[in-house]
Design an enzyme around this catalytic site. Sequence first.
Site, mmCIF file in Angstrom:
data_model
loop_
_atom_site.group_PDB
_atom_site.id
_atom_site.type_symbol
_atom_site.label_atom_id
_atom_site.label_comp_id
_atom_site.label_asym_id
_atom_site.label_seq_id
_atom_site.Cartn_x
_atom_site.Cartn_y
_atom_site.Cartn_z
ATOM 1 N N CYS A 106 0.820 -1.344 -0.117
ATOM 2 C CA CYS A 106 -0.076 -0.094 0.118
ATOM 3 C C CYS A 106 0.885 1.186 0.031
ATOM 4 O O CYS A 106 0.843 2.015 -0.727
ATOM 5 C CB CYS A 106 -0.951 0.082 1.191
ATOM 6 S SG CYS A 106 -2.224 -1.361 1.372
ATOM 7 N N ASP A 146 12.305 32.796 -25.478
ATOM 8 C CA ASP A 146 12.212 33.821 -26.475
ATOM 9 C C ASP A 146 12.261 35.123 -25.668
ATOM 10 O O ASP A 146 12.250 35.365 -24.755
ATOM 11 C CB ASP A 146 10.586 33.523 -27.012
ATOM 12 C CG ASP A 146 10.054 34.454 -27.987
ATOM 13 O OD1 ASP A 146 10.893 34.750 -28.850
ATOM 14 O OD2 ASP A 146 8.955 34.851 -28.016
#
Length: 734
Positions: free
Chosen positions: A379, A421
């Site tokens: 688990c 950019d």
Amino acid sequence: MSAVSSESRFRVSGMDCAACGNKVDTALRRLPGVEDVAVSVSAGTVRVRHGAGFDAAALVRQVGNLGYGAEPALNAAPSDTASRKAPHAGDHAGHSHGQAAEAGAQWCSGPKARLTAAAFAALLLAYGLGHLLPALERPLFLAALAVGLVPVAWRAVTAARFGTPFSIETLMTIAAIGAVLIGAEEEAATVVLLFLVGEMLEGVAAGRARASIQGLSTLLPKTARVEANGEVREVSAESLTLGAVILVRPGDRIPADGVVSEGAGEVDEAPVTGESVPKRKGVGDPVFAGTVNGGSVLRLRVTATAADNTIARIVRLVEEAQEAKSPTERFIDRFSKVYTPAVLVVGALVATVPPLVLDGGWEEWIYKGLAILLIGCPCALVISVPASVAAGLSAGARRGLLMKGGAVLESLGRITTVAFDKTGTLTVGRPVVTDIVAGSRSAPQVLSLAASLEQGSSHPLALAILARAKADRAPAPPSFDAHALPGEGVEGGVGGERVFLGSPEAAARRVELTQEQREAIEALNAEGKTVSVVVLAGAVAGFIALRDEARPDAKSALARLHADGLRTIMLTGDNARAAGAVAADLGLEARAGLLPQDKQRIVRDLQAQGLIVAKVGDGINDAPALAAADLGIAMGGGTDVALETADAAILHGRVQDIPDMIALSKRVMGNIRVNIALALGLKAVFLVTTIVGLTGLWPAILADTGATVLVTANAMRLLAWTPRSELGPRPVRG
């Protein structure tokens, strides 16, 4: 005619951990027509790609057989895989019907909580009556065990029928039945109760993680005030259509994505983008659904329906991201599929080898073998990665940092180079007035003359001059006979005199520039600025310099990247002079005069040097470079391009979000490492203590439950993550 693959999404309730998701995944892949399955436990969704022969009703039945609830996302018609990036109209609509209804229910009244309460009551009753009636003690504990074990065993059998024989429920069932056979039914009942408590706590944690992102949906108001034919009427926000004009009063939440058509004021975007400072919005500016109108009445033209507004797309994007497993998560999944059968083998060897080879006691070693099965429950291990990834994706999304899946979240932390950019990314994307130089007139007069000529123009330079005049409260008397001179500038009458505003070359054809003026203009040009000269009465009245300036946070953001050892470079199509000026101011490399294919080539060259490259751009003209980079990050305001193209997107135009996103990735990966160490470390400790006889069955399952709770709680800490940019500068250490 060949069948075309389609895609459908379903809401699934009751999945609390990765093991649940794996069972659903395995069972659904067995259905006819199913080609691929993507399960998100944290989002409570299943996405299925399918072809001919697929039956949605069969899928719902199959999920129901496993003990979970399932329903199609309302109105979400299957879409052709070729158009996968197109918005699914029903995704958001189904949100409130299925999963939100489950999230809204009290956890304490859910089926797992009721089963846990029943098992607890039965065990308590067995202890009480067993003390009073010792002869009935064994039957009472067997009955208490049955209350909790029968549903668990049924789930184990069902999971085995549909392809998952080695489930957690299988380990639990074998251990409990084995304990009964050796006379440890009291411990077996306690172990099953602790297992159910752990499952219930997993459900609570999963619900919290799910609600953290779905809570964005509550930001939307239920109604909107629509203006039509001179009347204002209140309608449901979900019924708004494209182009409708809505009225938003001060203090109201904005009910839809739109563009301001009338009015101006401050808008608080913090609920959607995390931007702490309200933004000034005027005519033509976009606004997001869920943001708050600050101070004046705004009229907006709706640009997106309720199913496709910014919040709906964010929720959908994060849910889809949670369905895409990270490399670490995929490894843990593969590991757990081998790990669980291995645990059964080890448990069997521990139970049989010592009695057969070392002449040990059968009951003692069978007991230890059963404890090994409980210690080995995976688990905590299988939930360690998806819980952290889901929390990290949710924490980022609530602050406008969107990442498309765990793989992207992991990869961000490994970036070594960031390529930016320039226009609209490192800079604000529009020119602003930087210098006003006086000539025959004072600087304020030069600005007033230029503003007078530019009134009514929509040219970017004109808008910059008008904005500066407004900010400086410079008067702009009306001009007459103002007209554009192609390739030169604009000319007109102001206050009875002819005024010209244009390039230095055009101005020099009208009046002689002094050597000092030429040198000043050249110096401004060298800084990447555009110069417009004002000519009045046969003399240079002055000139104005404009430039697309760097974003206010660009320098500090780049400094953070450099401090973290990352290389930064600017790739721009702008001229070398303008690019060099911005790069020098910000302190990064620059490559200028590039076409889209040049940017892509440079990204490839950087990768060939062994660098891991992230490309940051606007998602449109940088598309080739974004695609070529290891990670593409779109910088935009919630546009389709920003949300649908790159690997990651930031909703508000802050360069600071790039280092914040990388920091979040590193924080998540650190969280994952701690979780895996906790999950495996506790198992190792209890494996040793069980073998030497210090611990038994119930401490073993308590260790697994405890590890699951610790791992989940540690992952949930990420929901409170705050970017360093919101914490302010770090204190200087002396």
